[in-house]
Design an enzyme around this catalytic site. Structure first.
Site, PDB file in Angstrom:
ATOM      1  N   ASP A  37       0.849  -1.187   0.000  1.00 57.23           N
ATOM      2  CA  ASP A  37       0.000   0.000   0.000  1.00 57.23           C
ATOM      3  C   ASP A  37       0.884   1.236   0.000  1.00 57.23           C
ATOM      4  O   ASP A  37       2.046   1.186   0.422  1.00 57.23           O
ATOM      5  CB  ASP A  37      -0.932   0.012   1.219  1.00 57.23           C
ATOM      6  CG  ASP A  37      -2.169   0.865   0.982  1.00 57.23           C
ATOM      7  OD1 ASP A  37      -3.208   0.303   0.574  1.00 57.23           O
ATOM      8  OD2 ASP A  37      -2.105   2.093   1.200  1.00 57.23           O
TER       9      ASP A  37
ATOM     10  N   VAL B 109       2.663   2.655  -6.662  1.00 60.15           N
ATOM     11  CA  VAL B 109       2.642   1.780  -7.834  1.00 60.15           C
ATOM     12  C   VAL B 109       2.609   2.544  -9.151  1.00 60.15           C
ATOM     13  O   VAL B 109       2.643   1.940 -10.211  1.00 60.15           O
ATOM     14  CB  VAL B 109       1.467   0.775  -7.766  1.00 60.15           C
ATOM     15  CG1 VAL B 109       1.692  -0.244  -6.662  1.00 60.15           C
ATOM     16  CG2 VAL B 109       0.139   1.490  -7.580  1.00 60.15           C
TER      17      VAL B 109
ATOM     18  N   TYR C  83     -11.658   7.970 -14.295  1.00 57.17           N
ATOM     19  CA  TYR C  83     -11.775   6.642 -13.691  1.00 57.17           C
ATOM     20  C   TYR C  83     -12.291   5.636 -14.717  1.00 57.17           C
ATOM     21  O   TYR C  83     -11.740   4.545 -14.872  1.00 57.17           O
ATOM     22  CB  TYR C  83     -12.718   6.723 -12.492  1.00 57.17           C
ATOM     23  CG  TYR C  83     -12.926   5.422 -11.752  1.00 57.17           C
ATOM     24  CD1 TYR C  83     -11.976   4.957 -10.849  1.00 57.17           C
ATOM     25  CD2 TYR C  83     -14.087   4.674 -11.938  1.00 57.17           C
ATOM     26  CE1 TYR C  83     -12.176   3.771 -10.160  1.00 57.17           C
ATOM     27  CE2 TYR C  83     -14.296   3.490 -11.264  1.00 57.17           C
ATOM     28  CZ  TYR C  83     -13.337   3.045 -10.363  1.00 57.17           C
ATOM     29  OH  TYR C  83     -13.540   1.861  -9.690  1.00 57.17           O
TER      30      TYR C  83
ATOM     31  N   LYS D  49     -10.170   2.384 -16.181  1.00 56.37           N
ATOM     32  CA  LYS D  49     -10.662   1.024 -15.976  1.00 56.37           C
ATOM     33  C   LYS D  49     -10.957   0.335 -17.314  1.00 56.37           C
ATOM     34  O   LYS D  49     -10.751  -0.876 -17.459  1.00 56.37           O
ATOM     35  CB  LYS D  49     -11.904   1.041 -15.097  1.00 56.37           C
ATOM     36  CG  LYS D  49     -11.636   1.493 -13.659  1.00 56.37           C
ATOM     37  CD  LYS D  49     -10.633   0.590 -12.964  1.00 56.37           C
ATOM     38  CE  LYS D  49     -10.481   0.944 -11.484  1.00 56.37           C
ATOM     39  NZ  LYS D  49      -9.505   0.070 -10.788  1.00 56.37           N
TER      40      LYS D  49
ATOM     41  N   THR E 190     -17.779  -0.163   0.290  1.00 57.11           N
ATOM     42  CA  THR E 190     -16.425  -0.224   0.837  1.00 57.11           C
ATOM     43  C   THR E 190     -16.011   1.165   1.295  1.00 57.11           C
ATOM     44  O   THR E 190     -16.627   2.166   0.917  1.00 57.11           O
ATOM     45  CB  THR E 190     -15.426  -0.725  -0.225  1.00 57.11           C
ATOM     46  OG1 THR E 190     -15.351   0.247  -1.282  1.00 57.11           O
ATOM     47  CG2 THR E 190     -15.840  -2.080  -0.788  1.00 57.11           C
TER      48      THR E 190
END
Length: 265
Positions: free
Chosen positions: A43, A70, A162, A166, A197
């Site tokens: 993370d 990342v 986004y 994706k 979430t």
């Protein structure tokens, strides 16, 4: 513990939760460990990675926390090297990192666009660049990319960066799946729908007037099953695709959305 991932080594990026509760990455890391995998929990935030490590170790699993951006090639290379140092191999690369910026092309700043593309899309390129060579040496490996139904549908409000990132992930996954199929490496996507979430609470709540409970109720109502999914629904789908049970499955996208996109078709 079960044994669906016994003797496997799994890298999970975005393995921490962005707030209290179970995000997709945290749930996936825990589930892989429960199924016998050794996990590198990666993370951007050290405390989040350490929290996931502690959860797994408290259950008797094996996990090492790692910190990496990342979207940075040097960081990703160090991540892969750390996994090899601790565990000696890499069997599964689970790309879970994702951030959300609400807005269409007019509202989204160029800086926000670049940030979302870097974190959500470029990261998948970089992790593959530094992990796949080790899988090629093994002539075995599985890549699981967590995309979104936003890649294939309008889902109620604009987030162009986004959605674009994706959607690109789907094409990248298919490219890798075909290129490396003869080398024993599989690549697949999971496309979550509306998920309850921690990630959705801050970026999306303003779209619903700042009322989180209203947001949850409305998103539950839009889902044919009557409720959103959660991190565990995403995790179980990823577990299947990462496991040897899916040995003949590559280049596919598994939609996990309670029927939402089926109703919209």
């Amino acid at each position: 513990m079960a044994n669906r991932m016994k003797d496997k080594v799994v890298i999970v990026t975005g393995a921490g939760s962005s707030g209290p509760g179970w995000g997709n990455g945290k749930a996936a890391a825990a589930l892989y460990a429960r199924e016998g995998a050794r996990v590198l929990a990666v993370d951007y935030r050290r405390d989040a990675a350490l929290e996931t490590q502690e959860v797994i170790r408290s259950e008797g699993g094996e996990c090492v926390a790692a910190v990496a951006n990342v979207a940075d090639s040097a960081d990703v290379q160090r991540m892969a090297e750390a996994c090899l140092e601790h565990f000696g191999r890499i069997d599964v690369l689970h790309n879970n990192v994702g951030i959300v910026e609400v807005g269409g092309p007019v509202e989204t700043t160029e800086e926000a666009w670049q940030r979302v593309i870097a974190v959500n899309q470029t990261s998948v390129f970089l992790t593959a660049k530094h992990v796949v060579p080790h899988m090629l040496k093994q002539r075995a490996g599985a890549i699981v990319n967590i995309a979104s139904i936003a890649a294939i549908r309008w889902i109620g409000f604009p987030y162009i960066a986004y959605s674009a990132a994706k959607a690109a992930m789907l094409a990248m996954t298919q490219n890798m799946a075909v290129q490396y199929a003869s080398e024993g490496i599989r690549a697949n996507c999971v496309l979550p729908g509306f998920m309850n979430t921690p990630l959705i609470r801050e970026p999306l709540k303003e779209t619903y007037g700042g009322d989180v409970e209203r947001m949850i109720a409305q998103r539950d109502a839009l889902t044919p099953t009557g409720r959103m999914g959660d991190g565990w629904d995403t995790a179980y789908a990823a577990l299947f695709l990462a496991s040897d049970e899916a040995r003949y499955i590559t280049g596919t996208s598994l939609v996990v959305d309670g029927g939402l996109t089926a109703r919209c078709a």
